[in-house]
Design a protein around this motif. Structure first.
Motif, PDB file in Angstrom:
ATOM      1  N   GLN A 104      -0.170  -9.268  -2.072  1.00 34.26           N
ATOM      2  CA  GLN A 104      -0.168  -8.578  -3.350  1.00 34.26           C
ATOM      3  C   GLN A 104      -1.286  -9.096  -4.261  1.00 34.26           C
ATOM      4  O   GLN A 104      -1.933  -8.316  -4.977  1.00 34.26           O
ATOM      5  CB  GLN A 104       1.190  -8.748  -4.038  1.00 34.26           C
ATOM      6  N   ARG A 105      -1.560 -10.377  -4.205  1.00 29.32           N
ATOM      7  CA  ARG A 105      -2.631 -10.956  -5.023  1.00 29.32           C
ATOM      8  C   ARG A 105      -3.994 -10.418  -4.574  1.00 29.32           C
ATOM      9  O   ARG A 105      -4.812 -10.005  -5.403  1.00 29.32           O
ATOM     10  CB  ARG A 105      -2.597 -12.483  -4.908  1.00 29.32           C
ATOM     11  N   ILE A 106      -4.224 -10.384  -3.256  1.00 29.41           N
ATOM     12  CA  ILE A 106      -5.489  -9.873  -2.726  1.00 29.41           C
ATOM     13  C   ILE A 106      -5.621  -8.382  -2.997  1.00 29.41           C
ATOM     14  O   ILE A 106      -6.688  -7.892  -3.387  1.00 29.41           O
ATOM     15  CB  ILE A 106      -5.579 -10.156  -1.211  1.00 29.41           C
ATOM     16  N   SER A 107      -4.533  -7.644  -2.803  1.00 31.04           N
ATOM     17  CA  SER A 107      -4.550  -6.197  -2.999  1.00 31.04           C
ATOM     18  C   SER A 107      -4.855  -5.837  -4.446  1.00 31.04           C
ATOM     19  O   SER A 107      -5.644  -4.925  -4.725  1.00 31.04           O
ATOM     20  CB  SER A 107      -3.204  -5.596  -2.575  1.00 31.04           C
ATOM     21  N   ASN A 108      -4.241  -6.542  -5.376  1.00 30.41           N
ATOM     22  CA  ASN A 108      -4.483  -6.268  -6.802  1.00 30.41           C
ATOM     23  C   ASN A 108      -5.927  -6.569  -7.188  1.00 30.41           C
ATOM     24  O   ASN A 108      -6.538  -5.834  -7.978  1.00 30.41           O
ATOM     25  CB  ASN A 108      -3.529  -7.095  -7.654  1.00 30.41           C
ATOM     26  N   LYS A 109      -6.474  -7.627  -6.622  1.00 30.08           N
ATOM     27  CA  LYS A 109      -7.870  -7.975  -6.903  1.00 30.08           C
ATOM     28  C   LYS A 109      -8.812  -6.893  -6.378  1.00 30.08           C
ATOM     29  O   LYS A 109      -9.752  -6.477  -7.067  1.00 30.08           O
ATOM     30  CB  LYS A 109      -8.214  -9.319  -6.256  1.00 30.08           C
ATOM     31  N   ASN A 110      -8.557  -6.412  -5.162  1.00 28.76           N
ATOM     32  CA  ASN A 110      -9.384  -5.344  -4.583  1.00 28.76           C
ATOM     33  C   ASN A 110      -9.275  -4.054  -5.380  1.00 28.76           C
ATOM     34  O   ASN A 110     -10.263  -3.330  -5.546  1.00 28.76           O
ATOM     35  CB  ASN A 110      -8.980  -5.100  -3.133  1.00 28.76           C
ATOM     36  N   SER A 111      -8.082  -3.762  -5.870  1.00 29.06           N
ATOM     37  CA  SER A 111      -7.888  -2.555  -6.679  1.00 29.06           C
ATOM     38  C   SER A 111      -8.701  -2.625  -7.969  1.00 29.06           C
ATOM     39  O   SER A 111      -9.305  -1.634  -8.388  1.00 29.06           O
ATOM     40  CB  SER A 111      -6.402  -2.369  -7.007  1.00 29.06           C
ATOM     41  N   ARG A 112      -8.718  -3.790  -8.589  1.00 24.13           N
ATOM     42  CA  ARG A 112      -9.502  -3.959  -9.822  1.00 24.13           C
ATOM     43  C   ARG A 112     -10.994  -3.799  -9.536  1.00 24.13           C
ATOM     44  O   ARG A 112     -11.725  -3.182 -10.329  1.00 24.13           O
ATOM     45  CB  ARG A 112      -9.225  -5.333 -10.435  1.00 24.13           C
ATOM     46  N   ASN A 113     -11.437  -4.348  -8.414  1.00 31.79           N
ATOM     47  CA  ASN A 113     -12.861  -4.221  -8.055  1.00 31.79           C
ATOM     48  C   ASN A 113     -13.246  -2.766  -7.835  1.00 31.79           C
ATOM     49  O   ASN A 113     -14.326  -2.329  -8.257  1.00 31.79           O
ATOM     50  CB  ASN A 113     -13.158  -5.044  -6.796  1.00 31.79           C
ATOM     51  N   ARG A 114     -12.381  -2.014  -7.151  1.00 27.51           N
ATOM     52  CA  ARG A 114     -12.669  -0.592  -6.932  1.00 27.51           C
ATOM     53  C   ARG A 114     -12.682   0.182  -8.242  1.00 27.51           C
ATOM     54  O   ARG A 114     -13.502   1.075  -8.445  1.00 27.51           O
ATOM     55  CB  ARG A 114     -11.642   0.016  -5.962  1.00 27.51           C
ATOM     56  N   HIS A 115     -11.781  -0.171  -9.133  1.00 23.93           N
ATOM     57  CA  HIS A 115     -11.698   0.519 -10.425  1.00 23.93           C
ATOM     58  C   HIS A 115     -12.949   0.268 -11.267  1.00 23.93           C
ATOM     59  O   HIS A 115     -13.390   1.137 -12.027  1.00 23.93           O
ATOM     60  CB  HIS A 115     -10.459   0.049 -11.178  1.00 23.93           C
ATOM     61  N   ASN A 116     -13.521  -0.927 -11.117  1.00 22.25           N
ATOM     62  CA  ASN A 116     -14.706  -1.291 -11.907  1.00 22.25           C
ATOM     63  C   ASN A 116     -16.002  -0.795 -11.302  1.00 22.25           C
ATOM     64  O   ASN A 116     -17.066  -0.940 -11.918  1.00 22.25           O
ATOM     65  CB  ASN A 116     -14.768  -2.819 -12.067  1.00 22.25           C
ATOM     66  N   ARG A 117     -15.946  -0.216 -10.130  1.00 26.40           N
ATOM     67  CA  ARG A 117     -17.171   0.260  -9.488  1.00 26.40           C
ATOM     68  C   ARG A 117     -17.699   1.488 -10.227  1.00 26.40           C
ATOM     69  O   ARG A 117     -16.988   2.467 -10.425  1.00 26.40           O
ATOM     70  CB  ARG A 117     -16.887   0.598  -8.023  1.00 26.40           C
ATOM     71  N   ALA A 153      -0.914   1.768   1.991  1.00 25.21           N
ATOM     72  CA  ALA A 153      -0.626   2.862   1.056  1.00 25.21           C
ATOM     73  C   ALA A 153       0.726   3.489   1.358  1.00 25.21           C
ATOM     74  O   ALA A 153       1.457   3.900   0.442  1.00 25.21           O
ATOM     75  CB  ALA A 153      -1.730   3.912   1.129  1.00 25.21           C
ATOM     76  N   THR A 154       1.076   3.578   2.641  1.00 25.82           N
ATOM     77  CA  THR A 154       2.383   4.100   3.024  1.00 25.82           C
ATOM     78  C   THR A 154       3.490   3.174   2.525  1.00 25.82           C
ATOM     79  O   THR A 154       4.542   3.631   2.063  1.00 25.82           O
ATOM     80  CB  THR A 154       2.471   4.259   4.552  1.00 25.82           C
ATOM     81  N   TYR A 155       3.247   1.883   2.603  1.00 25.26           N
ATOM     82  CA  TYR A 155       4.202   0.902   2.070  1.00 25.26           C
ATOM     83  C   TYR A 155       4.419   1.137   0.570  1.00 25.26           C
ATOM     84  O   TYR A 155       5.555   1.147   0.082  1.00 25.26           O
ATOM     85  CB  TYR A 155       3.669  -0.511   2.323  1.00 25.26           C
ATOM     86  N   ARG A 156       3.331   1.362  -0.167  1.00 25.85           N
ATOM     87  CA  ARG A 156       3.432   1.528  -1.619  1.00 25.85           C
ATOM     88  C   ARG A 156       4.074   2.851  -2.022  1.00 25.85           C
ATOM     89  O   ARG A 156       4.483   3.018  -3.179  1.00 25.85           O
ATOM     90  CB  ARG A 156       2.048   1.420  -2.265  1.00 25.85           C
ATOM     91  N   ALA A 157       4.165   3.779  -1.073  1.00 28.87           N
ATOM     92  CA  ALA A 157       4.718   5.091  -1.395  1.00 28.87           C
ATOM     93  C   ALA A 157       6.229   5.048  -1.635  1.00 28.87           C
ATOM     94  O   ALA A 157       6.794   5.988  -2.194  1.00 28.87           O
ATOM     95  CB  ALA A 157       4.405   6.082  -0.272  1.00 28.87           C
ATOM     96  N   TYR A 158       6.870   3.966  -1.250  1.00 29.48           N
ATOM     97  CA  TYR A 158       8.321   3.843  -1.383  1.00 29.48           C
ATOM     98  C   TYR A 158       8.653   2.600  -2.189  1.00 29.48           C
ATOM     99  O   TYR A 158       7.896   1.621  -2.206  1.00 29.48           O
ATOM    100  CB  TYR A 158       8.975   3.805   0.002  1.00 29.48           C
ATOM    101  N   THR A 159       9.801   2.620  -2.846  1.00 31.98           N
ATOM    102  CA  THR A 159      10.129   1.559  -3.801  1.00 31.98           C
ATOM    103  C   THR A 159      10.984   0.443  -3.210  1.00 31.98           C
ATOM    104  O   THR A 159      11.052  -0.640  -3.785  1.00 31.98           O
ATOM    105  CB  THR A 159      10.867   2.161  -5.010  1.00 31.98           C
TER     106      THR A 159
END
Length: 372
Positions: free
Chosen positions: A225-238, A188-194
């Motif tokens: 990034q592929r794994i992270s995006n998949k996990n994000s979608r799973n959390r969103h669908n919970r 998450a800290t990584y994603r905080a910066y561009t």
């Protein structure tokens, strides 16, 4: 390096050794001076901010669980904080109680509970972060068995726990969950910066600069990034979410024990405590699970001569209703927390015996009333 999976070639098992090896690899590659310059630059910025009584500008849209810059000070003087020193609470308790080993308890659903819960978990986190590497691994499964055994041994030496495989697995389960959470926070800290330049200038304080460089490269890889995006979608669908906040299900179950029998809530009662507000489910899916389980229990009570349904059977009915309602195919125990596991045959026999004793007592009480 991450793209062609060379990051798996490091053979060191402990965190300190992986840092030394990766530094040497970077030195040979001619990259170490450039990476170390970020650390030197940060130290200079910290000194400048301290002298000017100013704080770094935080990034926009910082994720909720990303690490923030910590500052503390007195009046106009501010300095960078060192963060929470895990382990001090345990040392204080040991000194206060005059005992080198503290006691820890576990709830019926498997998780740690009682007054020393936070202290016990903090010490597992302390030894896990000290020993488990971030370089050369992706998950807890990649960490060498020697490291896991060392973490368990350190905890066993400091806590009043029987030294057996069952307790070691409990320690490893907690360590696994906290290690996963640590890496999630770093991500998450990584994603905080561009840009990678910004990321390197905002190294988490508990990491060596070369560890952070390694993670920045890994978090930016296509595989992650592929794994992270998949996990994000799973959390969103919970659809079913608990309302207990940071308190674990195990601790809540432990606190809600029956004052007379000491029994903890069954699965359905625990689900109501953790997934409803003012008696109403937090989502339609939560309400459906509760209604389905309640209906199944009512049907079971009206069919047959059973006066009391054992907790084992009630829990089984709830788990069936949960999977049926959510169309979940997972074999894990639901709504019991991450440490939950199916009871052993010995535990089932013990619970069945206790149930029969309670049922006999109920029958005797009913018979006595009829005689009056």
């Amino acid at each position: 390096m991450h793209k062609d999976r060379k990051y798996m070639e490091f053979q060191d098992v402990y965190r300190e050794d992986t840092v030394k090896t990766y530094k040497e690899w970077l030195r040979v590659q001619g990259q170490l001076d450039d990476i170390s310059a970020y650390d030197n630059h940060r130290n200079q910025i910290d000194l400048l901010n301290s002298s000017q009584d100013s704080n770094p500008t935080p990034p926009l849209n910082l994720p909720s669980h990303a690490q923030r810059e910590k500052t503390q000070g007195n009046n106009s003087q501010k300095r960078k904080a060192r963060g929470t020193l895990k382990g001090l609470a345990a040392s204080h308790k040991r000194s206060k109680q005059g005992s080198q080993k503290l006691k820890v308890e576990f709830s019926r659903i498997g998780g740690v509970a009682g007054e020393n819960t936070r202290t016990f978990i903090d010490e597992i986190v302390l030894f896990t972060r000290k020993k488990a590497p971030l370089i050369g691994v992706r998950t807890w499964r990649d960490i060498h068995e020697d490291v896991k055994k060392s973490i368990a041994s350190n905890i066993m030496n400091k806590w009043d726990l029987e030294n057996n495989e069952e307790n070691r697995k409990k320690i490893w389960t907690i360590a696994n969950e906290r290690y996963k959470g640590w890496r999630s926070t770093l991500s998450a800290t990584y994603r905080a910066y561009t840009t990678d330049d910004e990321r390197m200038r905002h190294k988490p304080e508990e990491l060596d600069i070369v560890e952070w460089h390694y993670l920045v490269m890994y978090f930016g890889s296509e595989e992650f990034q592929r794994i992270s995006n998949k996990n994000s979608r799973n959390r969103h669908n919970r659809k079913i979410n608990h309302v207990t906040g940071s308190k674990s299900f195990s601790q809540l179950s432990y606190e809600k024990r029956d004052p007379l029998t000491g029994d903890e809530p069954n699965d359905l009662d625990l689900f109501m405590m953790t997934h409803t507000k003012n008696g109403d489910g937090t989502s339609q899916e939560s309400r459906d699970v509760y209604d389905n389980a309640s209906n199944k229990l009512s049907e079971r009570e009206t069919n047959g001569d059973i006066i009391i349904i054992s907790d084992v059977e009630q829990n089984h009915i709830f788990q069936v209703a949960y999977k049926e309602t959510t169309n979940c195919k997972s074999t894990k125990i639901h709504a019991n927390g991450y440490m939950a596991k199916y009871p052993t045959r010995r535990q089932l026999l013990s619970e069945e015996y206790q149930f029969r004793v309670r049922q006999d007592a109920t029958l005797m009480e009913a018979f006595a009333k009829l005689q009056e």
